[in-house]
Design a protein around this motif. Sequence first.
Motif, PDB file in Angstrom:
ATOM      1  N   MET A   1       0.840  -1.175   0.000  1.00 26.20           N
ATOM      2  CA  MET A   1       0.000   0.000   0.000  1.00 26.20           C
ATOM      3  C   MET A   1       0.890   1.245   0.000  1.00 26.20           C
ATOM      4  O   MET A   1       1.861   1.316   0.730  1.00 26.20           O
ATOM      5  CB  MET A   1      -0.909  -0.049   1.234  1.00 26.20           C
ATOM      6  CG  MET A   1      -1.627   1.244   1.451  1.00 26.20           C
ATOM      7  SD  MET A   1      -3.379   1.177   1.799  1.00 26.20           S
ATOM      8  CE  MET A   1      -4.142   0.382   0.474  1.00 26.20           C
ATOM      9  N   ILE A   2       0.545   2.192  -0.804  1.00 20.66           N
ATOM     10  CA  ILE A   2       1.277   3.447  -0.897  1.00 20.66           C
ATOM     11  C   ILE A   2       0.725   4.409   0.161  1.00 20.66           C
ATOM     12  O   ILE A   2      -0.485   4.615   0.249  1.00 20.66           O
ATOM     13  CB  ILE A   2       1.124   4.081  -2.301  1.00 20.66           C
ATOM     14  CG1 ILE A   2       1.581   3.110  -3.398  1.00 20.66           C
ATOM     15  CG2 ILE A   2       1.853   5.411  -2.390  1.00 20.66           C
ATOM     16  CD1 ILE A   2       3.039   2.816  -3.436  1.00 20.66           C
ATOM     17  N   ASP A   3       1.628   4.987   0.945  1.00 17.53           N
ATOM     18  CA  ASP A   3       1.223   5.918   1.997  1.00 17.53           C
ATOM     19  C   ASP A   3       1.706   7.319   1.632  1.00 17.53           C
ATOM     20  O   ASP A   3       2.889   7.616   1.733  1.00 17.53           O
ATOM     21  CB  ASP A   3       1.825   5.488   3.333  1.00 17.53           C
ATOM     22  CG  ASP A   3       1.453   6.418   4.488  1.00 17.53           C
ATOM     23  OD1 ASP A   3       0.710   7.401   4.269  1.00 17.53           O
ATOM     24  OD2 ASP A   3       1.914   6.146   5.607  1.00 17.53           O
ATOM     25  N   PRO A   4       0.789   8.211   1.201  1.00 19.92           N
ATOM     26  CA  PRO A   4       1.196   9.560   0.798  1.00 19.92           C
ATOM     27  C   PRO A   4       1.755  10.388   1.952  1.00 19.92           C
ATOM     28  O   PRO A   4       2.410  11.397   1.723  1.00 19.92           O
ATOM     29  CB  PRO A   4      -0.083  10.185   0.244  1.00 19.92           C
ATOM     30  CG  PRO A   4      -1.198   9.339   0.729  1.00 19.92           C
ATOM     31  CD  PRO A   4      -0.638   7.987   1.039  1.00 19.92           C
ATOM     32  N   GLN A  13       8.194   4.002  -2.856  1.00 21.39           N
ATOM     33  CA  GLN A  13       7.180   3.078  -2.332  1.00 21.39           C
ATOM     34  C   GLN A  13       6.631   2.209  -3.459  1.00 21.39           C
ATOM     35  O   GLN A  13       6.441   0.996  -3.283  1.00 21.39           O
ATOM     36  CB  GLN A  13       6.041   3.847  -1.667  1.00 21.39           C
ATOM     37  CG  GLN A  13       6.420   4.546  -0.384  1.00 21.39           C
ATOM     38  CD  GLN A  13       5.233   5.239   0.226  1.00 21.39           C
ATOM     39  OE1 GLN A  13       4.212   4.605   0.517  1.00 21.39           O
ATOM     40  NE2 GLN A  13       5.342   6.547   0.427  1.00 21.39           N
ATOM     41  N   LEU A  14       6.377   2.817  -4.608  1.00 21.05           N
ATOM     42  CA  LEU A  14       5.873   2.051  -5.748  1.00 21.05           C
ATOM     43  C   LEU A  14       6.923   1.051  -6.223  1.00 21.05           C
ATOM     44  O   LEU A  14       6.599  -0.108  -6.501  1.00 21.05           O
ATOM     45  CB  LEU A  14       5.463   2.977  -6.894  1.00 21.05           C
ATOM     46  CG  LEU A  14       4.996   2.266  -8.168  1.00 21.05           C
ATOM     47  CD1 LEU A  14       3.821   1.329  -7.880  1.00 21.05           C
ATOM     48  CD2 LEU A  14       4.640   3.278  -9.240  1.00 21.05           C
ATOM     49  N   LEU A  39      -0.539   1.348 -13.944  1.00 27.06           N
ATOM     50  CA  LEU A  39       0.103   1.365 -12.628  1.00 27.06           C
ATOM     51  C   LEU A  39      -0.293   2.623 -11.856  1.00 27.06           C
ATOM     52  O   LEU A  39      -0.572   2.560 -10.655  1.00 27.06           O
ATOM     53  CB  LEU A  39       1.626   1.277 -12.762  1.00 27.06           C
ATOM     54  CG  LEU A  39       2.175  -0.093 -13.146  1.00 27.06           C
ATOM     55  CD1 LEU A  39       3.657   0.011 -13.500  1.00 27.06           C
ATOM     56  CD2 LEU A  39       1.962  -1.098 -12.024  1.00 27.06           C
ATOM     57  N   GLY A  40      -0.331   3.756 -12.550  1.00 27.89           N
ATOM     58  CA  GLY A  40      -0.741   5.000 -11.910  1.00 27.89           C
ATOM     59  C   GLY A  40      -2.158   4.922 -11.372  1.00 27.89           C
ATOM     60  O   GLY A  40      -2.442   5.357 -10.248  1.00 27.89           O
ATOM     61  N   GLY A  44      -2.908   4.966  -7.578  1.00 28.73           N
ATOM     62  CA  GLY A  44      -3.336   6.334  -7.318  1.00 28.73           C
ATOM     63  C   GLY A  44      -2.202   7.339  -7.385  1.00 28.73           C
ATOM     64  O   GLY A  44      -2.155   8.279  -6.604  1.00 28.73           O
ATOM     65  N   LEU A  45      -1.277   7.119  -8.338  1.00 30.25           N
ATOM     66  CA  LEU A  45      -0.108   7.985  -8.466  1.00 30.25           C
ATOM     67  C   LEU A  45      -0.051   8.650  -9.830  1.00 30.25           C
ATOM     68  O   LEU A  45      -0.585   8.132 -10.817  1.00 30.25           O
ATOM     69  CB  LEU A  45       1.174   7.160  -8.270  1.00 30.25           C
ATOM     70  CG  LEU A  45       1.366   6.528  -6.897  1.00 30.25           C
ATOM     71  CD1 LEU A  45       2.604   5.640  -6.908  1.00 30.25           C
ATOM     72  CD2 LEU A  45       1.475   7.590  -5.830  1.00 30.25           C
TER      73      LEU A  45
END
Length: 123
Positions: A1-4, A13-14, A39-40, A44-45
């Motif tokens: 999981m990506i944590d902003p 992170q990705l 992937l984005g 959500g990137l």
Amino acid sequence: MIDPNADRALFRQLADQIRERISAGEFEPGQMLPSEAALGQEYGLARTAVRAALSLLRAEGLVESVRGLGSVVRDRPEPKPVRLHKGDEATVTLGEGLPRVVVVRASGDTETYPADGVILRPA
């Protein structure tokens, strides 16, 4: 999981997430990774973060770019043991974008190996 909100950059992170998926066998050697856009969307990137992550994975030798197609998981050979003797020196370089291990023997001879293809062991 990506944590902003994490201290670690989003692209790192990705890269960690993709690296784990490669290690787990979800993405196998020779397999195309999802597109930058996919992937984005999945993580959500922004595309710039995805590109930076893929660039990092290319520098590590995990993936390679195929013009017009995208990124492909590289086949990773079994690491080769390299014996270091007294007076030998080993360094890691980023020549030509891929990490390399350069061994300078006490005799002055130089040997170069892909960083992911060598295990250094004392003699």
